[in-house]
Design an enzyme around this catalytic site. Sequence first.
Site, short mmCIF file in Angstrom:
data_model
loop_
_atom_site.label_atom_id
_atom_site.label_comp_id
_atom_site.label_asym_id
_atom_site.label_seq_id
_atom_site.Cartn_x
_atom_site.Cartn_y
_atom_site.Cartn_z
N ARG A 144 0.83 -1.21 0.00
CA ARG A 144 0.00 0.00 0.00
C ARG A 144 0.87 1.26 0.00
O ARG A 144 0.53 2.25 -0.66
CB ARG A 144 -0.94 -0.03 1.22
N LYS A 157 -2.83 6.41 1.51
CA LYS A 157 -2.64 6.82 2.90
C LYS A 157 -1.66 7.99 2.91
O LYS A 157 -0.45 7.81 2.98
CB LYS A 157 -2.10 5.63 3.71
N GLU A 190 -16.43 6.16 4.31
CA GLU A 190 -15.74 5.68 5.51
C GLU A 190 -15.62 6.83 6.50
O GLU A 190 -16.09 7.93 6.24
CB GLU A 190 -14.38 5.10 5.15
C1 LIG Z 1 -5.29 3.58 7.78
C2 LIG Z 1 -6.70 3.84 7.39
C3 LIG Z 1 -7.71 2.87 7.53
C4 LIG Z 1 -7.47 1.53 8.17
O1 LIG Z 1 -6.61 0.71 7.46
P1 LIG Z 1 -5.91 -0.55 8.14
O2 LIG Z 1 -4.99 -1.05 7.11
O3 LIG Z 1 -6.98 -1.53 8.48
O4 LIG Z 1 -5.24 -0.04 9.38
C5 LIG Z 1 -8.97 3.18 7.08
N1 LIG Z 1 -9.27 4.39 6.54
C6 LIG Z 1 -8.32 5.35 6.43
C7 LIG Z 1 -8.71 6.66 5.83
C8 LIG Z 1 -7.01 5.11 6.85
O5 LIG Z 1 -6.10 6.07 6.72
#
Ligand SMILES: *Cc1c(COP(=O)(O)O)cnc(C)c1O
Length: 349
Positions: A93, A195, A231
């Site tokens: 990622r 991210k 989300e």
């Molecule tokens: C990091 C993150 C998540 C959760 O991802 P994981 O890999 O399960 O920790 C979900 N939404 C956003 C916007 C994030 O930055």
Amino acid sequence: MWFYTGEERNSMEKKNIDWANLGFGYLQTDYRFVSNYKNGAWDEGTLTTDANIVLNECAGVLQYAQTVFEGLKAYTTKDGKIVTFRPDLNGERLEQSAARLEMPIYPKDKFVEAVKKTVKANEAFVPPYGSGATLYIRPYMFGSNPVIGVKPADEYQFRILTTPVGPYFKGGAKPITIRVSDFDRAAPHGTGHIKAGLNYAMSLHAIVDAHKQGYDENVYLDAATRTRIEETGGANLLFITKDGKVVTPKSDSILPSITRRSLIQVAKEYLGLEAEERPVYLDEIGEFAECGLCGTAAVISPVGKIVDHGREICYGTEMGPITRKLYDTLTGIQMGTIKAPEGWICEID
Ligand SMILES: *Cc1c(COP(=O)(O)O)cnc(C)c1O
């Protein structure tokens, strides 16, 4: 600056920390990993005790926010091993996040090696089994050379810091209340799926405002039509239908949570549940029986109530039964009490 040689490893003794009462905050640990990218190549990378970064005033990250990050945890399993959960997916990622911001790729194999090295060096900060606490790992990368005309930096730094964090749920998982936000998080064809710090910078006003109004979190809608659930600021959503099916929103502007992807597999392969990733409409969320937020920090955080401008959708005052099963199974896999699928648990040796 002092560089880690590996000689201290044998004398590993846990730090004197009240693990169970740690919060989610930064506590400086002994070592961090640093690698620099210059003239088109990454250097070897090394561990250092220096927690500070000195940057030029015009560094790309400071002017145009060219930075991406990851988040994962190291913890102690029941049989005393220190492990991380699917770090290869974090590495993958980070590659995708970097590519979207025109940053160089830090190869995922080297990423996993660097994570292991950093955790190993900070072994004394990895909380013991049963404490509920974990060592949070934060890999990140940023443009480090001066940039004033708008363009990608030429030099970058990749770092991994660690910090011990307390149990997410102190005294049980109390369902939270979230509100449907009037602010948008991510545009179609934008950067919602990576991210990057920029997605968080612009969410700060929304989160401060949500807290002021008495809500724990914001749930964002798709920016184009504002009819679909996406989300929250830092976690994906998971719904359970009245007949026990797992449903999770599908959209190109949602961050692909590793926890969510793992839970879907757990639902199907361990619990024999049907699981579906599909668009979820705001006007259908009253039909679901359970709701939870999923991410590395809490695994699943139960949602008790979603408030949409006066309309209240209630999912109960306790974690729902299916959410509970998902939670128990995935945390059991992580802690080594339930057999993990091939490749999910990465041992630090
Ligand atoms: C990091 C993150 C998540 C959760 O991802 P994981 O890999 O399960 O920790 C979900 N939404 C956003 C916007 C994030 O930055």
